[in-house]
Design an enzyme around this catalytic site. Sequence first.
Site, PDB file in Angstrom:
ATOM      1  N   ARG A  81       5.374   6.022  -1.817  1.00  0.00           N
ATOM      2  CA  ARG A  81       5.045   7.419  -1.596  1.00  0.00           C
ATOM      3  C   ARG A  81       4.071   7.567  -0.436  1.00  0.00           C
ATOM      4  NH1 ARG A  81       0.634   6.602  -0.996  1.00  0.00           N
ATOM      5  NH2 ARG A  81      -1.067   6.213  -2.455  1.00  0.00           N
TER       6      ARG A  81
ATOM      7  N   GLU B 255      -6.777  12.952  -0.912  1.00  0.00           N
ATOM      8  CA  GLU B 255      -7.111  11.528  -1.019  1.00  0.00           C
ATOM      9  C   GLU B 255      -8.329  11.299  -1.912  1.00  0.00           C
ATOM     10  OE1 GLU B 255      -4.918   8.966  -0.606  1.00  0.00           O
ATOM     11  OE2 GLU B 255      -4.665   9.965   1.318  1.00  0.00           O
ATOM     12  N   HIS B 256      -8.196  10.371  -2.848  1.00  0.00           N
ATOM     13  CA  HIS B 256      -9.282   9.947  -3.740  1.00  0.00           C
ATOM     14  C   HIS B 256      -9.838  11.111  -4.568  1.00  0.00           C
ATOM     15  CE1 HIS B 256      -9.833   5.743  -2.551  1.00  0.00           C
ATOM     16  NE2 HIS B 256      -9.557   6.127  -1.321  1.00  0.00           N
TER      17      HIS B 256
ATOM     18  N   ASP C 274      -7.649  12.308  -7.290  1.00  0.00           N
ATOM     19  CA  ASP C 274      -6.864  12.333  -8.521  1.00  0.00           C
ATOM     20  C   ASP C 274      -7.684  11.833  -9.704  1.00  0.00           C
ATOM     21  OD1 ASP C 274      -6.805   9.792  -7.344  1.00  0.00           O
ATOM     22  OD2 ASP C 274      -4.806   9.302  -8.095  1.00  0.00           O
TER      23      ASP C 274
ATOM     24  N   GLY D 202      -0.712   1.217   2.057  1.00  0.00           N
ATOM     25  CA  GLY D 202      -1.142   2.551   1.670  1.00  0.00           C
ATOM     26  C   GLY D 202      -0.012   3.468   1.257  1.00  0.00           C
TER      27      GLY D 202
ATOM     28  N   SER E 260       1.816   2.754  -1.490  1.00  0.00           N
ATOM     29  CA  SER E 260       1.922   2.535  -2.927  1.00  0.00           C
ATOM     30  C   SER E 260       3.003   1.554  -3.343  1.00  0.00           C
ATOM     31  CB  SER E 260       2.130   3.874  -3.644  1.00  0.00           C
ATOM     32  OG  SER E 260       1.804   3.771  -4.998  1.00  0.00           O
ATOM     33  N   SER E 261       3.007   0.390  -2.712  1.00  0.00           N
ATOM     34  CA  SER E 261       3.930  -0.657  -3.159  1.00  0.00           C
ATOM     35  C   SER E 261       3.559  -1.143  -4.553  1.00  0.00           C
ATOM     36  CB  SER E 261       3.906  -1.827  -2.174  1.00  0.00           C
ATOM     37  OG  SER E 261       2.595  -2.376  -2.072  1.00  0.00           O
TER      38      SER E 261
ATOM     39  N   ASP F 290      -0.196   7.976  -7.672  1.00  0.00           N
ATOM     40  CA  ASP F 290       0.851   7.085  -7.174  1.00  0.00           C
ATOM     41  C   ASP F 290       2.008   6.996  -8.156  1.00  0.00           C
ATOM     42  OD1 ASP F 290      -0.923   6.690  -5.146  1.00  0.00           O
ATOM     43  OD2 ASP F 290      -1.473   4.649  -5.721  1.00  0.00           O
TER      44      ASP F 290
ATOM     45  N   TYR G 192     -12.530   0.538  -3.676  1.00  0.00           N
ATOM     46  CA  TYR G 192     -11.848   1.497  -4.552  1.00  0.00           C
ATOM     47  C   TYR G 192     -12.611   1.721  -5.856  1.00  0.00           C
ATOM     48  CZ  TYR G 192      -8.039   3.987  -6.809  1.00  0.00           C
ATOM     49  OH  TYR G 192      -7.288   4.946  -7.446  1.00  0.00           O
TER      50      TYR G 192
END
Length: 552
Positions: A55, A61-62, A64, A177, A179-180, A232, A285
């Site tokens: 995605r 960003e940051h 959620d 970045g 979201s693998s 994600d 993170y």
Amino acid sequence: MRLADQSIPVYTNLTDLYGSLGSSVNHAERWDNLAKEFEKRFGRPPAYITRAPGRINIIGEHIDYALFGVLPAAIEQDILIACAPRQPSDNSQEIHERPGSVVAENLNPKYTRQVFAPSQRAPEGWHLEINTNELRWESYVKAGYYGVLSRYFPPDSNLHPTPVDLLATGSVPSGSGVSSSAAIVVASTLAFLAVNNRRTSGSTDAPLSKGELVKMAMENETRVGVNSGGMDQAASVMSVNSSALYITFFPILNTSPVPLPSGAKFVISNTLVVADKVVTAKFRYNLRVVETLVGARILAHKLGVKLDIMEKVTYREVLGRIVKEQQDCGSDGDMGAGSLIVALKSIMRSLTHLLPKGVDANAEGDEQQMGLTMEEMIEMSGLSQQTFHEVYLSWIDVEATHFQLYKRAKHVFTEALRVLQFRKTSLDATDASPSLSLNPSTSLEKLGNLMNESQKSCRELFECSCPELDMLAKLCREAGAYGSRLTGAGWGGCAVSLVAEDQVEIFIKKIKDEYPPYKGLKEEQLNDVIFATKPGSGACGMCFLRFLRLLS
């Protein structure tokens, strides 16, 4: 019906899955190659192929894990897992013959074959060894397995999981970045659900819903040491073709599609800096998670909001209590966009409570002076040292001398406001009434400006950018992008740029020529690191895909 309440569908052909024949033909060779390679390695065709996309986070960003809404979209790049149950031999002591054992292989030769089996340990139940100190591909497979074991195979039930062979492949670049990690956890969770024939919620006979799958995947990913907020996983599971996905987390998980203005595409460009969330989590993170949660506690304490002593309150919850929000209001699962915008603007004046005593938020000088020491945080929280540690530090590993609560909070609230402004601009631009809709070009400029403001905030306030991301975003803007910003957790990975559709090819060529790390790459390599995309379907449209000959 809400997207979160919908059951996970079954597809039997790629045309339905990808939404158009042209797209499915482009993917058919890859799917068929995976199926044939599985049969070659394991001696039988796969019973299922599961798919979860990566995605982009367009904006938000940051925030959620502070329970504010975000605006991601699924991309075409994905993780595929072919799998089939395996019959164990009687009385065999080999690990690959044990109940629930897994033989996991990957088409990428750099990822080696892995064999593992779950065990039961009292009192915690199921156990799979996961090394959280280094990034290993099978750790995410094991993380997906954990959720299925815990939910569907209680230790006292005498039920045993099915042994399984699986073969994975992926086109989502790791550490970029996009979201693998969430994609492989979602795809793995689905694979273990499929081979064990567990398609219900577990507690009832109702089909497993998309919302339940998101929650499972969120819990599963914590097994690898990353405390994700859920964006994600929700984007990978619930995205809708041709739309961004507005995701809210309070008071319940809710999603709604947001059509985007016509005339533009998103271009993803990889910095080639690998952001290893697991290895750096304690000072990046996970540290940001703690700074955000502690900031919410202190702000609530300073503003007289009553909290339970062990409560890990979020900024979104604090804001709701300040304005005396009723949790059952608002069709989007919150107080409503208009009221939320007003509340966000109002709370900004109170963020100075998060600064050390005597520090002016507008003063220049050493940035560290705006941060709090551990001792200062504990004192300002109103908790004892023991309680503070139990609530905020006992479950997560962080490393810092000063905690930048003010800067993180300012980013969170301004970013939450930008998400709502982006959403409103998009909805206004795509309004069915021509008299009410905005000019597409004007709308795209507004959206681009919001993306640029987000990048500045990520760089200066949340400090999750890096020099390569800053350079790449600047080059993208100079090359004609309406806006460009980091996407994903940051500290490397990719930038996402909003680019006029008729300028995409010219734009991509400029970036290929001007971004220094791209020099010397072959054309095939360049096509993997910079590409255009439109929002695509999520794993909710590709789960439990019973294997058929894909080209028949």
